[in-house]
Design an enzyme around this catalytic site. Structure first.
Site, PDB file in Angstrom:
ATOM      1  CG  ASP A  81      50.528  32.925  34.467  1.00 35.08           C
ATOM      2  OD1 ASP A  81      49.376  32.871  34.920  1.00 35.08           O
ATOM      3  OD2 ASP A  81      51.008  33.956  33.955  1.00 35.08           O
ATOM      4  CG  HIS A  99      48.864  36.915  32.979  1.00 32.24           C
ATOM      5  ND1 HIS A  99      49.072  35.866  33.837  1.00 32.24           N
ATOM      6  CD2 HIS A  99      48.016  37.744  33.620  1.00 32.24           C
ATOM      7  CE1 HIS A  99      48.380  36.050  34.942  1.00 32.24           C
ATOM      8  NE2 HIS A  99      47.721  37.187  34.836  1.00 32.24           N
TER       9      HIS A  99
HETATM   10  P1  NAD Z   1      43.765  47.300  42.911  1.00 35.68           P
HETATM   11  O1  NAD Z   1      42.538  47.810  42.289  1.00 35.68           O
HETATM   12  O2  NAD Z   1      43.765  46.861  44.329  1.00 35.68           O
HETATM   13  O3  NAD Z   1      44.894  48.417  42.787  1.00 35.68           O
HETATM   14  C1  NAD Z   1      45.130  49.088  41.604  1.00 35.68           C
HETATM   15  C2  NAD Z   1      45.663  50.446  41.994  1.00 35.68           C
HETATM   16  O4  NAD Z   1      46.074  51.106  40.797  1.00 35.68           O
HETATM   17  C3  NAD Z   1      44.608  51.358  42.658  1.00 35.68           C
HETATM   18  O5  NAD Z   1      45.118  51.839  43.883  1.00 35.68           O
HETATM   19  C4  NAD Z   1      44.397  52.470  41.642  1.00 35.68           C
HETATM   20  O6  NAD Z   1      44.154  53.719  42.256  1.00 35.68           O
HETATM   21  C5  NAD Z   1      45.753  52.451  40.936  1.00 35.68           C
HETATM   22  N1  NAD Z   1      45.734  53.072  39.605  1.00 35.68           N
HETATM   23  C6  NAD Z   1      44.750  53.055  38.687  1.00 35.68           C
HETATM   24  N2  NAD Z   1      45.107  53.788  37.623  1.00 35.68           N
HETATM   25  C7  NAD Z   1      46.353  54.250  37.864  1.00 35.68           C
HETATM   26  C8  NAD Z   1      47.251  55.057  37.133  1.00 35.68           C
HETATM   27  N3  NAD Z   1      46.912  55.557  35.945  1.00 35.68           N
HETATM   28  N4  NAD Z   1      48.442  55.338  37.691  1.00 35.68           N
HETATM   29  C9  NAD Z   1      48.768  54.871  38.914  1.00 35.68           C
HETATM   30  N5  NAD Z   1      47.958  54.101  39.650  1.00 35.68           N
HETATM   31  C10 NAD Z   1      46.766  53.793  39.128  1.00 35.68           C
HETATM   32  O7  NAD Z   1      44.336  46.155  41.946  1.00 35.68           O
HETATM   33  P2  NAD Z   1      45.412  45.041  42.273  1.00 35.68           P
HETATM   34  O8  NAD Z   1      44.719  43.869  42.836  1.00 35.68           O
HETATM   35  O9  NAD Z   1      46.547  45.639  43.003  1.00 35.68           O
HETATM   36  O10 NAD Z   1      45.838  44.598  40.794  1.00 35.68           O
HETATM   37  C11 NAD Z   1      46.526  45.458  39.946  1.00 35.68           C
HETATM   38  C12 NAD Z   1      46.601  44.877  38.551  1.00 35.68           C
HETATM   39  O11 NAD Z   1      47.395  43.684  38.526  1.00 35.68           O
HETATM   40  C13 NAD Z   1      45.259  44.464  37.945  1.00 35.68           C
HETATM   41  O12 NAD Z   1      45.259  44.828  36.580  1.00 35.68           O
HETATM   42  C14 NAD Z   1      45.271  42.942  38.056  1.00 35.68           C
HETATM   43  O13 NAD Z   1      44.406  42.349  37.126  1.00 35.68           O
HETATM   44  C15 NAD Z   1      46.708  42.681  37.764  1.00 35.68           C
HETATM   45  N6  NAD Z   1      47.220  41.364  38.135  1.00 35.68           N
HETATM   46  C16 NAD Z   1      48.143  40.799  37.297  1.00 35.68           C
HETATM   47  C17 NAD Z   1      48.693  39.566  37.596  1.00 35.68           C
HETATM   48  C18 NAD Z   1      49.714  38.910  36.692  1.00 35.68           C
HETATM   49  O14 NAD Z   1      50.064  37.763  36.965  1.00 35.68           O
HETATM   50  N7  NAD Z   1      50.215  39.537  35.639  1.00 35.68           N
HETATM   51  C19 NAD Z   1      48.301  38.921  38.771  1.00 35.68           C
HETATM   52  C20 NAD Z   1      47.374  39.538  39.617  1.00 35.68           C
HETATM   53  C21 NAD Z   1      46.839  40.767  39.282  1.00 35.68           C
HETATM   54  C1  LMR Z   2      45.804  36.417  38.051  1.00 38.24           C
HETATM   55  O1  LMR Z   2      46.304  35.657  37.206  1.00 38.24           O
HETATM   56  O2  LMR Z   2      45.610  36.080  39.235  1.00 38.24           O
HETATM   57  C2  LMR Z   2      45.429  37.791  37.639  1.00 38.24           C
HETATM   58  O3  LMR Z   2      45.849  38.061  36.349  1.00 38.24           O
HETATM   59  C3  LMR Z   2      43.984  38.096  37.887  1.00 38.24           C
HETATM   60  C4  LMR Z   2      43.149  37.963  36.666  1.00 38.24           C
HETATM   61  O4  LMR Z   2      42.643  39.016  36.235  1.00 38.24           O
HETATM   62  O5  LMR Z   2      42.972  36.855  36.183  1.00 38.24           O
END
Ligand code: NAD
Ligand code: LMR
Length: 329
Positions: free
Chosen positions: A160, A188
């Site tokens: 962010d 977030h």
């Molecule tokens: P994705 O679905 O591509 O990958 C998630 C992975 O986590 C999968 O491979 C799944 O098998 C694995 N997983 C699920 N449960 C698990 C567990 N208990 N232990 C270990 N691994 C496990 O998702 P992504 O696009 O890589 O995103 C991951 C997370 O990050 C999501 O929650 C997304 O919303 C979040 N995210 C946060 C931000 C931020 O700014 N904070 C930004 C983008 C995404």
């Molecule tokens: C983001 O900010 O890109 C991620 O947290 C995705 C979402 O779930 O909004």
């Protein structure tokens, strides 16, 4: 390599953020060009094979700093000896879904991971939660690691922060490197508050340089706060490379410090500063010194900012109450 490798545990290693993140860790961008790393990847059993494929590619990268990659489907093993833990694995939000819907689905993941960190991580463990809802997932993990200092649990709002830097840089036509002291407050989520009132652009106050309250309220704040949703809408998947990049930034800053005269944003355990209830994991302007994030103190908060910070903190309080009700903390 003279130094012993630092153990970096990454959960969700086979996911899209994991794929963008692991190669940058292996290349030295997380901890610096002199620090060897050993990767410990945690996945659910169904995704272990995919993680093994990524490990083959990591090997093929021939990274001089990568001391090895181990893959686990058991949290206790994955966090044993971890110095840095990146908790990425969670269920991503899909179109039309709000973060609140994810609390229950993800809560179950972060309780056992907190317990595993408590049981076996190294004494200097630093935890960054990326998986959403990141602040509350971090709170759940922290609640189950009573022997680890609470300040070691953080959640990611650096994406962010970077988004806010980029939007302000575009508006003012200045490079991002000239913008200092931006801040993201709160959750977030779409309620977050990107604050430019203390920011400086080439030495001048950013809000004065913008001099456009309508742009601030109606364009800048919603663009930054809803950027995650805009990316989901455009890509059909949540942000991945930019999220991985921000995770690298968050840990790199935590370990190496913020430059003099600047700060960054991170969700850290509140000590009650700025009226944020003690114990909530909320985003603040923070500096990093000697491996510790510290909340910037003494900023004046005007009415415009106060209302927005309070709204986001209220959402965090509601998320905390919801997970309490579910018995997750
Ligand atoms: P994705 O679905 O591509 O990958 C998630 C992975 O986590 C999968 O491979 C799944 O098998 C694995 N997983 C699920 N449960 C698990 C567990 N208990 N232990 C270990 N691994 C496990 O998702 P992504 O696009 O890589 O995103 C991951 C997370 O990050 C999501 O929650 C997304 O919303 C979040 N995210 C946060 C931000 C931020 O700014 N904070 C930004 C983008 C995404
Ligand atoms: C983001 O900010 O890109 C991620 O947290 C995705 C979402 O779930 O909004």
């Amino acid at each position: 390599m003279t130094q012993a490798p630092v153990n970096v545990t990454v959960t969700g290693a086979a996911g899209q953020i994991g794929y963008a993140l692991l190669f940058r860790i292996a290349s030295g961008q997380l901890l610096g060009p002199d620090t060897p790393v050993r990767l410990r990847l945690l996945e659910i059993p169904q995704a272990v094979k995919a993680a093994e494929g990524t490990a083959l590619e990591l090997e093929d990268g021939a990274f001089p700093l990568l001391a090895g990659t181990d893959i686990f489907d058991d949290a206790k093993q994955a966090f044993a000896g971890a110095n840095v833990a990146l908790l990425v694995g969670a269920r991503p939000r899909t179109k039309g879904m709000e973060r609140g819907d994810l609390l229950e689905a993800n809560g179950g993941i972060f309780k056992p991971q907190g317990e595993a960190i408590n049981a076996g991580a190294a004494d200097d463990i630093k935890v960054l939660v990326v998986g959403n809802p990141a602040n509350t997932n971090a709170l759940i993990a922290q609640a189950h690691a009573p022997d680890v200092p609470a300040e070691r649990f953080t959640a990611m709002t650096r994406l962010d922060h970077n988004r806010a830097l980029a939007q302000l840089s575009k508006k003012l036509g200045v490079p991002v490197s000239e913008i200092k002291k931006l801040a993201i407050w709160g959750n977030h989520s779409a309620t977050q508050y990107p604050d430019i009132f203390h920011a400086e652009v080439a030495g001048k106050n950013a809000a004065e340089a913008v001099n456009d309250q309508a742009w601030l309220a109606d364009t800048f704040i919603p663009t930054v706060a809803k950027r995650g949703a805009a990316i989901i809408e455009a890509r059909g998947a949540s942000s991945a490379a930019s999220a991985a990049s921000a995770a690298i930034d968050h840990v790199h800053t935590w370990v190496n410090g913020t430059p003099e005269g600047d700060w960054t944003s991170a969700a850290v355990v509140s000590d009650g500063s700025y009226g944020v209830p003690e114990g909530l994991i909320s985003s603040f302007p923070v500096t990093a010194r000697n491996g510790k994030y510290e909340i910037v103190q003494g900023l004046e908060i005007d009415e415009f900012s106060r209302a927005r910070i309070d709204a986001s903190v209220q959402e965090l309080t509601e998320e905390r109450d919801a997970v309490k009700k579910l018995g997750l903390i």
